[in-house]
Write a protein that holds these residues in place. Structure first.
Motif, PDB file in Angstrom:
ATOM      1  N   PRO A 297      23.354  64.742  66.695  1.00  0.00           N
ATOM      2  CA  PRO A 297      24.284  65.292  65.692  1.00  0.00           C
ATOM      3  C   PRO A 297      23.539  66.031  64.584  1.00  0.00           C
ATOM      4  O   PRO A 297      22.616  65.479  63.990  1.00  0.00           O
ATOM      5  CB  PRO A 297      25.004  64.053  65.167  1.00  0.00           C
ATOM      6  N   ARG A 298      23.953  67.254  64.312  1.00  0.00           N
ATOM      7  CA  ARG A 298      23.288  68.065  63.286  1.00  0.00           C
ATOM      8  C   ARG A 298      24.203  68.405  62.118  1.00  0.00           C
ATOM      9  O   ARG A 298      23.769  69.047  61.171  1.00  0.00           O
ATOM     10  CB  ARG A 298      22.778  69.371  63.900  1.00  0.00           C
ATOM     11  N   GLU A 299      25.467  68.039  62.197  1.00  0.00           N
ATOM     12  CA  GLU A 299      26.416  68.433  61.150  1.00  0.00           C
ATOM     13  C   GLU A 299      27.132  67.222  60.556  1.00  0.00           C
ATOM     14  O   GLU A 299      28.268  67.322  60.115  1.00  0.00           O
ATOM     15  CB  GLU A 299      27.413  69.449  61.705  1.00  0.00           C
ATOM     16  N   GLY A 300      26.448  66.083  60.569  1.00  0.00           N
ATOM     17  CA  GLY A 300      27.041  64.888  59.962  1.00  0.00           C
ATOM     18  C   GLY A 300      28.032  64.167  60.836  1.00  0.00           C
ATOM     19  O   GLY A 300      28.597  63.139  60.432  1.00  0.00           O
ATOM     20  N   GLN A 301      28.279  64.675  62.018  1.00  0.00           N
ATOM     21  CA  GLN A 301      29.232  64.006  62.903  1.00  0.00           C
ATOM     22  C   GLN A 301      28.576  62.818  63.602  1.00  0.00           C
ATOM     23  O   GLN A 301      27.349  62.710  63.666  1.00  0.00           O
ATOM     24  CB  GLN A 301      29.790  65.006  63.943  1.00  0.00           C
ATOM     25  N   THR A 302      29.416  61.955  64.151  1.00  0.00           N
ATOM     26  CA  THR A 302      28.949  60.866  65.006  1.00  0.00           C
ATOM     27  C   THR A 302      29.207  61.266  66.444  1.00  0.00           C
ATOM     28  O   THR A 302      30.282  61.793  66.759  1.00  0.00           O
ATOM     29  CB  THR A 302      29.722  59.563  64.690  1.00  0.00           C
ATOM     30  N   ILE A 303      28.245  61.065  67.329  1.00  0.00           N
ATOM     31  CA  ILE A 303      28.480  61.398  68.733  1.00  0.00           C
ATOM     32  C   ILE A 303      28.361  60.132  69.569  1.00  0.00           C
ATOM     33  O   ILE A 303      27.693  59.174  69.181  1.00  0.00           O
ATOM     34  CB  ILE A 303      27.505  62.480  69.252  1.00  0.00           C
ATOM     35  N   ARG A 304      29.028  60.159  70.709  1.00  0.00           N
ATOM     36  CA  ARG A 304      28.999  58.981  71.579  1.00  0.00           C
ATOM     37  C   ARG A 304      29.210  59.417  73.029  1.00  0.00           C
ATOM     38  O   ARG A 304      30.040  60.284  73.316  1.00  0.00           O
ATOM     39  CB  ARG A 304      30.106  58.015  71.146  1.00  0.00           C
ATOM     40  N   TRP A 305      28.422  58.831  73.918  1.00  0.00           N
ATOM     41  CA  TRP A 305      28.629  59.028  75.354  1.00  0.00           C
ATOM     42  C   TRP A 305      29.579  57.940  75.830  1.00  0.00           C
ATOM     43  O   TRP A 305      29.331  56.750  75.623  1.00  0.00           O
ATOM     44  CB  TRP A 305      27.312  58.919  76.110  1.00  0.00           C
ATOM     45  N   VAL A 306      30.678  58.330  76.493  1.00  0.00           N
ATOM     46  CA  VAL A 306      31.665  57.342  76.928  1.00  0.00           C
ATOM     47  C   VAL A 306      32.087  57.633  78.359  1.00  0.00           C
ATOM     48  O   VAL A 306      32.052  58.781  78.824  1.00  0.00           O
ATOM     49  CB  VAL A 306      32.911  57.332  76.014  1.00  0.00           C
ATOM     50  N   LYS A 307      32.484  56.589  79.040  1.00  0.00           N
ATOM     51  CA  LYS A 307      33.037  56.759  80.379  1.00  0.00           C
ATOM     52  C   LYS A 307      34.450  57.349  80.260  1.00  0.00           C
ATOM     53  O   LYS A 307      35.156  57.071  79.290  1.00  0.00           O
ATOM     54  CB  LYS A 307      33.078  55.415  81.099  1.00  0.00           C
ATOM     55  N   PRO A 308      34.868  58.131  81.246  1.00  0.00           N
ATOM     56  CA  PRO A 308      36.213  58.739  81.152  1.00  0.00           C
ATOM     57  C   PRO A 308      37.324  57.723  80.910  1.00  0.00           C
ATOM     58  O   PRO A 308      38.272  57.995  80.176  1.00  0.00           O
ATOM     59  CB  PRO A 308      36.361  59.444  82.511  1.00  0.00           C
ATOM     60  N   ASP A 309      37.196  56.528  81.518  1.00  0.00           N
ATOM     61  CA  ASP A 309      38.244  55.521  81.323  1.00  0.00           C
ATOM     62  C   ASP A 309      38.273  54.975  79.902  1.00  0.00           C
ATOM     63  O   ASP A 309      39.248  54.315  79.512  1.00  0.00           O
ATOM     64  CB  ASP A 309      38.039  54.355  82.297  1.00  0.00           C
ATOM     65  N   GLU A 310      37.229  55.222  79.141  1.00  0.00           N
ATOM     66  CA  GLU A 310      37.166  54.706  77.771  1.00  0.00           C
ATOM     67  C   GLU A 310      37.713  55.694  76.748  1.00  0.00           C
ATOM     68  O   GLU A 310      37.866  55.347  75.571  1.00  0.00           O
ATOM     69  CB  GLU A 310      35.710  54.373  77.413  1.00  0.00           C
ATOM     70  N   LEU A 311      37.988  56.924  77.170  1.00  0.00           N
ATOM     71  CA  LEU A 311      38.410  57.954  76.207  1.00  0.00           C
ATOM     72  C   LEU A 311      39.691  57.566  75.471  1.00  0.00           C
ATOM     73  O   LEU A 311      39.865  57.902  74.296  1.00  0.00           O
ATOM     74  CB  LEU A 311      38.604  59.288  76.928  1.00  0.00           C
ATOM     75  N   ALA A 312      40.581  56.857  76.165  1.00  0.00           N
ATOM     76  CA  ALA A 312      41.855  56.489  75.531  1.00  0.00           C
ATOM     77  C   ALA A 312      41.658  55.516  74.379  1.00  0.00           C
ATOM     78  O   ALA A 312      42.565  55.321  73.565  1.00  0.00           O
ATOM     79  CB  ALA A 312      42.792  55.877  76.572  1.00  0.00           C
ATOM     80  N   ASP A 313      40.478  54.909  74.292  1.00  0.00           N
ATOM     81  CA  ASP A 313      40.219  53.958  73.200  1.00  0.00           C
ATOM     82  C   ASP A 313      39.854  54.666  71.901  1.00  0.00           C
ATOM     83  O   ASP A 313      39.740  54.005  70.851  1.00  0.00           O
ATOM     84  CB  ASP A 313      39.067  53.018  73.587  1.00  0.00           C
ATOM     85  N   TYR A 314      39.650  55.960  71.958  1.00  0.00           N
ATOM     86  CA  TYR A 314      39.211  56.697  70.780  1.00  0.00           C
ATOM     87  C   TYR A 314      40.352  57.582  70.274  1.00  0.00           C
ATOM     88  O   TYR A 314      40.978  58.295  71.065  1.00  0.00           O
ATOM     89  CB  TYR A 314      38.000  57.584  71.125  1.00  0.00           C
ATOM     90  N   PRO A 315      40.621  57.549  68.969  1.00  0.00           N
ATOM     91  CA  PRO A 315      41.653  58.451  68.430  1.00  0.00           C
ATOM     92  C   PRO A 315      41.159  59.896  68.486  1.00  0.00           C
ATOM     93  O   PRO A 315      40.246  60.267  67.756  1.00  0.00           O
ATOM     94  CB  PRO A 315      41.843  57.960  66.994  1.00  0.00           C
ATOM     95  N   MET A 316      41.746  60.672  69.371  1.00  0.00           N
ATOM     96  CA  MET A 316      41.305  62.050  69.597  1.00  0.00           C
ATOM     97  C   MET A 316      42.196  63.021  68.827  1.00  0.00           C
ATOM     98  O   MET A 316      43.322  62.705  68.442  1.00  0.00           O
ATOM     99  CB  MET A 316      41.370  62.382  71.092  1.00  0.00           C
ATOM    100  N   LEU A 317      41.699  64.227  68.642  1.00  0.00           N
ATOM    101  CA  LEU A 317      42.517  65.287  68.060  1.00  0.00           C
ATOM    102  C   LEU A 317      43.760  65.490  68.928  1.00  0.00           C
ATOM    103  O   LEU A 317      43.687  65.386  70.156  1.00  0.00           O
ATOM    104  CB  LEU A 317      41.726  66.584  67.996  1.00  0.00           C
ATOM    105  N   PRO A 318      44.909  65.790  68.323  1.00  0.00           N
ATOM    106  CA  PRO A 318      46.134  65.953  69.116  1.00  0.00           C
ATOM    107  C   PRO A 318      45.992  66.957  70.254  1.00  0.00           C
ATOM    108  O   PRO A 318      46.532  66.742  71.346  1.00  0.00           O
ATOM    109  CB  PRO A 318      47.163  66.421  68.074  1.00  0.00           C
ATOM    110  N   ALA A 319      45.270  68.042  70.038  1.00  0.00           N
ATOM    111  CA  ALA A 319      45.130  69.048  71.087  1.00  0.00           C
ATOM    112  C   ALA A 319      44.279  68.551  72.245  1.00  0.00           C
ATOM    113  O   ALA A 319      44.398  69.039  73.377  1.00  0.00           O
ATOM    114  CB  ALA A 319      44.514  70.332  70.501  1.00  0.00           C
ATOM    115  N   ASP A 320      43.396  67.609  71.994  1.00  0.00           N
ATOM    116  CA  ASP A 320      42.504  67.103  73.035  1.00  0.00           C
ATOM    117  C   ASP A 320      43.146  66.012  73.889  1.00  0.00           C
ATOM    118  O   ASP A 320      42.739  65.789  75.029  1.00  0.00           O
ATOM    119  CB  ASP A 320      41.225  66.539  72.397  1.00  0.00           C
ATOM    120  N   LYS A 321      44.117  65.311  73.324  1.00  0.00           N
ATOM    121  CA  LYS A 321      44.692  64.168  74.045  1.00  0.00           C
ATOM    122  C   LYS A 321      45.231  64.516  75.429  1.00  0.00           C
ATOM    123  O   LYS A 321      44.951  63.796  76.399  1.00  0.00           O
ATOM    124  CB  LYS A 321      45.811  63.536  73.202  1.00  0.00           C
ATOM    125  N   PRO A 322      46.010  65.613  75.605  1.00  0.00           N
ATOM    126  CA  PRO A 322      46.560  65.897  76.944  1.00  0.00           C
ATOM    127  C   PRO A 322      45.495  66.207  77.980  1.00  0.00           C
ATOM    128  O   PRO A 322      45.777  66.179  79.184  1.00  0.00           O
ATOM    129  CB  PRO A 322      47.452  67.126  76.691  1.00  0.00           C
TER     130      PRO A 322
END
Length: 331
Positions: A297-322
């Protein structure tokens, strides 16, 4: 919901003039002196008047337990006077059980009223909480005869949501209150877009799903200060004039993560078309399995590697959810 994500590091927030830090036993004397004031106590629900010194000691001891249990952040607000730390007030942020929300309470010593201290401290902790904890909103209430505190909340971005009655220990009974709430959206600045006479302005961005050798995907959490801070997204960004989506992605991935991606390694996957309140977002999403460098991360963000099945556990931007079910089916 416990507050767990900021437990690992010592907790301290700063503003231009103030420091917000966990309350400590050595704060008891100053805290008691400032709080044992009828004009302060009468505005707080759970504080009696007179306010005994023993209660200050007990509140501080309980604060340590509440923090270890993840049931509250109890912070003192301090400034500096002649080079020495000076206690100004206190603030508590408490998760609401079973909800992704918290309640905010604060008080400022009478000596420091009228200097913008409450706005500065409360604004800092609310922005921090919505960017770094899994809260979707923060609630607060003020006594109806406390217009100054209501003005503080409105300045921060709270919306008034109703009225009611609540017990006030110092007053010996219920008292009418005004209720306020703030969400991440209330604090978010809209992107700088030209106005449209025919509808929402169009925002064109490109995003990328980086996939590592273990089949995990990289997501990034928007840092404090950005629109919709605290939500997770696939890395990418806005197209600059004259850029193709692939060129924009190569630039953004280098700026955000320090990696180099060639155009031939970006495979078009799907696109998102989503209307936000004040703009419409169109976002092609690419897949990438090969790049140069290690994402960091170079802009103050937090990054994380996740399995596809775990994505639903993270609050995503509305446009990214679908996009998540399609990505999960693919991987």
């Amino acid at each position: 919901m416990a507050v767990t994500e900021a437990e690992a590091a010592p907790f301290r927030l700063t503003t231009e003039r103030l420091t917000l830090r966990p309350v400590a036993p050595e704060d008891a004397e100053q805290l008691h002196r400032l709080l044992n004031d009828w004009e302060v106590c009468r505005m707080l629900q759970t504080v009696p008047f007179p306010y005994p010194r023993a209660l200050a000691d007990q509140w501080i001891a309980d604060a340590v337990i509440r923090r270890s249990e993840g049931t509250a952040y109890d912070l003192v607000i301090t400034g500096e006077e002649n080079g020495a730390e000076m206690l100004v007030g206190a603030l508590s942020l408490k998760p609401i059980a079973g909800q992704r929300r918290a309640t905010l309470g604060y008080w400022i010593g009478r000596r420091f009223w009228g200097h913008g201290v409450a706005t500065e401290a409360a604004s800092r902790v609310v922005h921090w909480a919505l960017a770094n904890l899994a809260f979707e909103g923060v609630d607060a209430l003020v006594a109806t005869d406390n217009p100054s505190s209501a003005a503080v909340l409105l300045r921060i971005g709270f919306r008034e949501t109703g009225t009611g009655q609540e017990m006030f220990l110092s007053r010996g009974g219920p008292h009418p209150v005004r209720r306020f709430s703030v969400s991440r959206r209330d604090l978010s600045a809209d992107p700088d877009l030209p106005a449209s006479e025919t509808g929402l302005p169009l925002l064109l961005v490109a995003a990328c799903v980086l996939i590592d050798g273990a089949g995990r995907v990289l997501i990034a959490r928007r840092p404090e200060g950005r629109a919709m801070a605290g939500l997770w997204e696939f890395p990418g960004g806005k197209l600059e004039p004259g850029e193709s989506p692939e060129e924009a992605l190569a630039r953004e991935l280098h700026e955000e993560l320090g990696i180099d991606v060639s155009r031939s390694c970006l495979a078009p996957f799907v696109f998102a078309s989503h209307s936000y309140e004040r703009f419409h977002l169109l976002m092609p999403l690419f897949l990438c399995r090969l790049w140069q460098g290690i994402p960091s991360p170079r802009e103050g963000q937090t990054i994380r590697w996740v399995k596809p099945d775990e994505l639903a556990d993270y609050p995503m931007l509305p446009a990214d959810k679908p996009l998540i079910p399609m990505l999960r089916d693919l991987l």
